[in-house]
Scaffold this motif. Structure first.
Motif, PDB file in Angstrom:
ATOM      1  N   UNK A 252     -12.181   1.945  -9.072  1.00 13.13           N
ATOM      2  CA  UNK A 252     -12.154   0.768  -9.915  1.00 13.13           C
ATOM      3  C   UNK A 252     -12.087  -0.470  -9.030  1.00 13.13           C
ATOM      4  N   UNK A 253     -12.833  -1.471  -9.401  1.00 16.13           N
ATOM      5  CA  UNK A 253     -12.821  -2.724  -8.658  1.00 16.13           C
ATOM      6  C   UNK A 253     -11.924  -3.708  -9.406  1.00 16.13           C
ATOM      7  N   UNK A 254     -11.111  -4.429  -8.670  1.00 14.53           N
ATOM      8  CA  UNK A 254     -10.194  -5.384  -9.284  1.00 14.53           C
ATOM      9  C   UNK A 254     -10.271  -6.705  -8.536  1.00 14.53           C
ATOM     10  N   UNK A 255     -10.332  -7.815  -9.292  1.00 13.65           N
ATOM     11  CA  UNK A 255     -10.361  -9.142  -8.691  1.00 13.65           C
ATOM     12  C   UNK A 255      -9.340 -10.012  -9.420  1.00 13.65           C
ATOM     13  N   UNK A 256      -8.348 -10.500  -8.698  1.00 11.29           N
ATOM     14  CA  UNK A 256      -7.337 -11.362  -9.320  1.00 11.29           C
ATOM     15  C   UNK A 256      -7.948 -12.687  -9.789  1.00 11.29           C
ATOM     16  N   UNK A 257      -7.314 -13.293 -10.760  1.00 10.28           N
ATOM     17  CA  UNK A 257      -7.787 -14.567 -11.292  1.00 10.28           C
ATOM     18  C   UNK A 257      -7.075 -15.742 -10.634  1.00 10.28           C
ATOM     19  N   UNK A 258      -7.775 -16.862 -10.570  1.00 10.48           N
ATOM     20  CA  UNK A 258      -7.254 -18.153 -10.094  1.00 10.48           C
ATOM     21  C   UNK A 258      -6.571 -18.052  -8.728  1.00 10.48           C
ATOM     22  N   UNK A 259      -5.264 -18.376  -8.649  1.00 13.74           N
ATOM     23  CA  UNK A 259      -4.575 -18.401  -7.343  1.00 13.74           C
ATOM     24  C   UNK A 259      -3.753 -17.138  -7.111  1.00 13.74           C
ATOM     25  N   UNK A 260      -4.138 -16.049  -7.754  1.00 17.08           N
ATOM     26  CA  UNK A 260      -3.414 -14.793  -7.574  1.00 17.08           C
ATOM     27  C   UNK A 260      -4.059 -13.944  -6.481  1.00 17.08           C
ATOM     28  N   UNK A 261      -3.223 -13.066  -5.893  1.00 18.66           N
ATOM     29  CA  UNK A 261      -3.652 -12.267  -4.744  1.00 18.66           C
ATOM     30  C   UNK A 261      -3.196 -10.831  -4.960  1.00 18.66           C
ATOM     31  N   UNK A 262      -4.071  -9.868  -4.669  1.00 19.32           N
ATOM     32  CA  UNK A 262      -3.739  -8.446  -4.749  1.00 19.32           C
ATOM     33  C   UNK A 262      -3.330  -7.980  -3.363  1.00 19.32           C
ATOM     34  N   UNK A 263      -2.120  -7.425  -3.250  1.00 24.15           N
ATOM     35  CA  UNK A 263      -1.550  -7.062  -1.959  1.00 24.15           C
ATOM     36  C   UNK A 263      -1.131  -5.597  -1.964  1.00 24.15           C
ATOM     37  N   UNK A 264      -1.394  -4.916  -0.865  1.00 23.70           N
ATOM     38  CA  UNK A 264      -0.898  -3.561  -0.664  1.00 23.70           C
ATOM     39  C   UNK A 264       0.259  -3.649   0.317  1.00 23.70           C
ATOM     40  N   UNK A 265       1.421  -3.131  -0.082  1.00 23.28           N
ATOM     41  CA  UNK A 265       2.587  -3.167   0.803  1.00 23.28           C
ATOM     42  C   UNK A 265       2.332  -2.305   2.031  1.00 23.28           C
ATOM     43  N   UNK A 266       2.764  -2.790   3.182  1.00 20.54           N
ATOM     44  CA  UNK A 266       2.682  -2.005   4.408  1.00 20.54           C
ATOM     45  C   UNK A 266       3.992  -1.264   4.564  1.00 20.54           C
ATOM     46  N   UNK A 267       3.914   0.025   4.822  1.00 20.19           N
ATOM     47  CA  UNK A 267       5.112   0.839   4.952  1.00 20.19           C
ATOM     48  C   UNK A 267       5.836   0.505   6.243  1.00 20.19           C
ATOM     49  N   UNK A 268       7.161   0.390   6.142  1.00 23.75           N
ATOM     50  CA  UNK A 268       7.957   0.141   7.336  1.00 23.75           C
ATOM     51  C   UNK A 268       8.059   1.422   8.141  1.00 23.75           C
ATOM     52  N   UNK A 269       8.107   1.265   9.436  1.00 25.78           N
ATOM     53  CA  UNK A 269       8.280   2.428  10.309  1.00 25.78           C
ATOM     54  C   UNK A 269       9.715   2.923  10.182  1.00 25.78           C
ATOM     55  N   UNK A 270       9.874   4.231  10.144  1.00 25.27           N
ATOM     56  CA  UNK A 270      11.214   4.805  10.000  1.00 25.27           C
ATOM     57  C   UNK A 270      11.979   4.631  11.308  1.00 25.27           C
ATOM     58  N   UNK A 271      13.068   3.912  11.228  1.00 27.81           N
ATOM     59  CA  UNK A 271      13.888   3.654  12.409  1.00 27.81           C
ATOM     60  C   UNK A 271      15.224   4.359  12.228  1.00 27.81           C
ATOM     61  N   UNK A 272      15.608   5.104  13.225  1.00 24.91           N
ATOM     62  CA  UNK A 272      16.900   5.790  13.196  1.00 24.91           C
ATOM     63  C   UNK A 272      17.865   4.991  14.054  1.00 24.91           C
ATOM     64  N   UNK A 273      18.946   4.550  13.449  1.00 23.24           N
ATOM     65  CA  UNK A 273      19.954   3.805  14.190  1.00 23.24           C
ATOM     66  C   UNK A 273      21.199   4.666  14.290  1.00 23.24           C
ATOM     67  N   UNK A 274      21.582   4.992  15.488  1.00 24.79           N
ATOM     68  CA  UNK A 274      22.782   5.792  15.693  1.00 24.79           C
ATOM     69  C   UNK A 274      22.640   7.210  15.164  1.00 24.79           C
ATOM     70  N   UNK A 275      21.423   7.711  15.070  1.00 27.85           N
ATOM     71  CA  UNK A 275      21.208   9.075  14.615  1.00 27.85           C
ATOM     72  C   UNK A 275      21.273   9.253  13.110  1.00 27.85           C
ATOM     73  N   UNK A 276      21.386   8.152  12.352  1.00 26.78           N
ATOM     74  CA  UNK A 276      21.470   8.246  10.890  1.00 26.78           C
ATOM     75  C   UNK A 276      20.099   7.947  10.296  1.00 26.78           C
ATOM     76  N   UNK A 277      19.630   8.847   9.460  1.00 23.95           N
ATOM     77  CA  UNK A 277      18.353   8.639   8.772  1.00 23.95           C
ATOM     78  C   UNK A 277      18.666   8.137   7.369  1.00 23.95           C
TER      79      UNK A 277
END
Length: 95
Positions: free
Chosen positions: A1-26
């Protein structure tokens, strides 16, 4: 499906954060905050002023952006999660 936002709107795909282990805790996925960084998938034609002039958007498809934590509306298209937000909700373009 093709999608185009109207006027001043923007379609965004979230970028996944890299999994960071701090002090061995997940941290489990349910406790993680949603990322505030995304990739612009599609943009609208621009904002229309009161006198009818169209102001083009500063962002374009493919840009990486930062946006506010609670910005926009979440939508699901073809089993993928996206965010639709206004240009005013964008905090920065990452270069």
């Amino acid at each position: 499906m093709k999608i185009r936002p109207l006027h001043d709107r923007i379609l965004v795909e979230r970028l996944e954060e890299k999994e960071v282990k701090k002090g061995g805790i997940i941290i489990p996925d349910t406790a993680k905050e949603k990322p505030q960084e995304g990739k612009v998938i599609a943009v609208g034609n621009g904002k229309v002023t009161e006198d009818g002039k169209k102001i083009p958007l500063d962002v374009k498809g493919g840009d990486k952006i930062l946006f506010g934590k609670y910005s926009g509306a979440e939508v699901k298209v073809d089993d993928k999660d996206y965010l639709i937000l206004r240009e005013d909700d964008i905090l920065a373009i990452l270069g």
